[in-house]
Structures are given as C-alpha cells and as structure tokens.
Design an enzyme around this catalytic site. Structure first.
Site, PDB file in Angstrom:
ATOM      1  N   ASP A 198      32.716  32.574  38.786  1.00 25.14           N
ATOM      2  CA  ASP A 198      33.415  33.798  38.370  1.00 25.14           C
ATOM      3  C   ASP A 198      32.752  34.766  39.129  1.00 25.14           C
ATOM      4  OD1 ASP A 198      31.252  34.257  36.893  1.00 25.14           O
ATOM      5  OD2 ASP A 198      31.929  33.173  35.207  1.00 25.14           O
ATOM      6  N   LYS A 248      40.072  34.661  38.093  1.00 26.17           N
ATOM      7  CA  LYS A 248      41.658  35.022  38.488  1.00 26.17           C
ATOM      8  C   LYS A 248      42.416  34.164  37.406  1.00 26.17           C
ATOM      9  CE  LYS A 248      40.399  36.566  43.180  1.00 26.17           C
ATOM     10  NZ  LYS A 248      40.867  36.440  44.448  1.00 26.17           N
TER      11      LYS A 248
END
Length: 402
Positions: free
Chosen positions: A193, A215
C-alpha cells in the site's frame, strides 16, 4: 601456499576452549555459542559483554591465566590473547593433542582459521582468502547483500506457500529489517500500500506479482476483506505472499486482522515486525520520545476517530493529565479536536508540539508549535498525511545546529 580446507564442524555439546577474554574473543564467541558448543573461556579478565555471556549461562569463565593442560578434552580451541607467547603456547598444546586451533594474532601459525561468515535464511556463508581478512569480509558482505536484495536469489529452492506479514519501516527503504528484506526477495506475490517503502518494489524480480492494496475500491472495511482474500487465495494457490506494510504491522496497521483471517483459512503466517513510525520518525527529526529527566512515559494514540466519536477507545481526559509524551498517529485532519481535548483536560497551552510529515523520506518536513497553536500551524504550513505529531516537553528538545 596451500589453501585451507573449508569444513563445517558440528560442535553441539562439545568442549571448545577460548583463551583470552578481550574484544577479539568477544567477536568470536556468539557464533560458537549459537553453534551449540560448550564454550569455556580462560582469562583473568574479560570484557563486559563476555561477562554478560558468562552471567547468562551461555559459557563458562575460568578467571585465571592459561596453563598447559587446559585444552585436554577439547575439540576446538582459539588463542585470542594479546600476549604472543601465550597464544604460541596454546597452539603448541593443541598441536600435541591434535586439536585444531585458531591463532587470532597470527592466523598462519594456527591449524585452523575462522572464515568471514554470515547467515541468510538458514544458509551460513563462509569465505576464506588466505588470511587476507579484509578481502574475505568484503566478499562475504557482497554475497549477503546480494542475497538480501534479491540480486542473488535462492528462490529456485522454493519457498513454502504462505504469507509473510512484513513491516517495511517508516518510509526510507534502508530501514526495513534484514529479515523483512530477505523474505521480500523470495516473494511470488507482494501486496502493498502507499505507506510501504515504494523503492523496494523496484528491486523485485520481474516475475513477481505486485498488488497495490491502496487502489482496492469500495471503502476501508470492504478493502480489508479484499486484501484478506487476496492473501489467502494466492497462498492457497501455492505462492509465497508478502504483505508489505508501512511501519510495524501491529501498530495501527491492522496486521492482526490479516493474521486472524489467514489462520481461519488455514494459511500459515510469518510476522516480521517493522521499525515503527511512531518512534523512528520523531528520532530522525531529533525529537526523542523519551529523554532522561524530561519524560518517563510515552503513549501512542490513533487519531483515526475524534475525541467525541462514540467509537473512540481513548480516555482523553486521562491523557491530558499525563506529563510525558503523546505520539499521535493519523491525527492531522482532526488536530484541532485533539488539541482541544488535551487543553480542556488540563494540558498547559504552551506544551511543545513537533509535527513530522513523511518522516525518513526525501520529502520530510518538520514544524514545531505549541498545543494551543498547532492546528493553525499545520494549516498554515500545509501539512498533509502521513505525519507524526509529538506532544510533550520532548518536542522542544533538539540540537540548535541541526
């Protein structure tokens, strides 16, 4: 000159005598102990570190000078004193007893030499260079670094399928742990991340699948479910999955949620702690979260929800009464609320505050303020997440010339 014969000795439970208790012996002892040897040190004096090993029962210390006959019954010996005559006598006795002996001050005069060695994932790498220690150490370091970075890989051996939950540290790719970097180099799939060190991804083999968890859509709770399923599905497909997280997985990183999900699905998990941003980020900004005579406590608090939120688990009135350090994570957006709660609970209005944005990275920005003005300071300076906020007297410390 004939080269030495490189061999691995099984010293488990076998008597090894080390004559000398100085810094040379101190460097050799840990690996002998980890090999399971029954180590005996003979020396009238030892370093504090060697003393600690003796006090901890890791070795036996005979507090006297070496005497002929001390090697009787030993399997291996090391002459590590600063007295050349004593070292020569140790080697001579070892020769008579047919015990291999390392002479630290003159390697060619012993019957064994210690290789430059290091460990990597169960591998013990040893290098001999005919007594040229700087050369052997340089080659060892190069091999280990190549293994840790993935340039030289043992992935052909095949890692067992499963998940490794790896803390990537506060942002600087150099601050990931050695074990974390090693496992990352062996990954088939990496789930990461935005808070994880992105530069580490450039070092991965081209055949490694990278999943950007930041995402994944549909909101925070749903995203966590998808992350969990991504880990589990890939592991069950026979792949080794690294979940690369920023900081430490268990410090507001939802790491334990992922461990529980994997455990419930029967997927083995390895947890690799990381350098937590809560302490590392202030450190690089010259803000010690504790300092002798200034703070005897430090509390790490999540700013994910405000003080008045019914889901908050923080006793803000209790925090306000403390005199030590508060490290506030994820607190930029609601800093006015947090500062108000602390001020309302009795914290002095001039309590020092340090705010460190994107600590340990090239974009690091440090601003200092006080509790009654920090919200305005953050707004005026355009501070944005991720940022660590340190509240307390320690935030006023720091060398003026830095």
């Amino acid at each position: 000159m004939a080269q030495h014969y490189l061999s691995g000795l099984d010293l488990t439970g076998r008597r090894v005598v080390v004559v000398g208790g100085g810094t040379v012996a101190q460097r050799r002892l840990p690996r002998l102990i980890s090999a399971g040897a029954a180590v005996e040190v003979i020396s009238p004096h030892v370093t504090p570190a060697v003393q600690a090993m003796a006090d901890g029962g890791e070795l036996s210390w005979h507090e006297r000078r070496y005497a002929d006959g001390d090697l009787d019954g030993s399997w291996y010996a090391l002459a590590c004193t600063s007295d050349t005559a004593v070292n020569a006598a140790v080697v001579a006795e070892a020769e008579r007893l047919r015990v291999f002996c390392v002479r630290a001050d003159a390697g060619s005069e012993g019957t064994a030499v210690t290789p430059a060695s290091g460990e990597y994932d169960g591998l013990l790498v040893g290098v001999l260079a005919g007594g040229v220690h700087q050369r052997s150490a340089a080659i060892r370091d190069g091999v280990l670094e190549a293994l840790r970075s993935g340039v030289l890989t043992d992935r052909v051996v095949g890692a067992e399928a499963g998940v490794a939950l790896v803390g990537g540290g506060p942002g600087d790719p150099e601050l990931i742990t050695v074990r974390g970097r090693r496992l990352l180099a062996r990954a088939d799939v990496v789930v990461t991340d935005r808070l994880a060190p992105q530069e580490l991804l450039d070092e991965l083999s081209p055949d490694v699948t990278v999943v950007d968890a930041s995402k994944i859509p549909y909101g925070r709770a749903a995203s966590q479910d998808v992350i969990n399923s991504t880990l589990i599905e890939n592991a069950k497909a026979g792949k080794f999955v690294v979940r690369l997280k920023g900081g430490d997985p268990y410090v507001f990183g939802r790491g334990f949620e992922e461990v529980l999900a994997c455990a419930e699905a029967g997927v083995p998990v390895t947890v690799v702690p990381g350098v937590t941003s809560a302490f590392a980020v202030p450190a690089v900004a010259d803000v010690p979260v504790t300092h002798r005579g200034v703070a005897h406590e430090v509390v790490v608090v999540s700013g994910h929800v405000g003080p008045g939120d019914e889901s908050s688990l923080v006793d803000w009135s209790a925090l306000a009464r403390l005199r030590g350090t508060i490290v506030l994570m994820m607190g930029v957006q609601r800093i006015a609320e947090f500062a108000g709660a602390l001020l309302g609970g009795g914290r002095p209005h001039d309590t020092p505050v340090a705010v460190i944005q994107e600590g340990t990275t090239r974009n690091q920005l440090v601003v200092r303020s006080t509790l009654d003005a920090v919200a305005e300071t953050i707004a005026a300076q355009g501070i944005r997440p991720p940022a660590v906020i340190v509240i307390g007297p320690v935030a006023a410390l720091g060398p003026a010339d830095r």
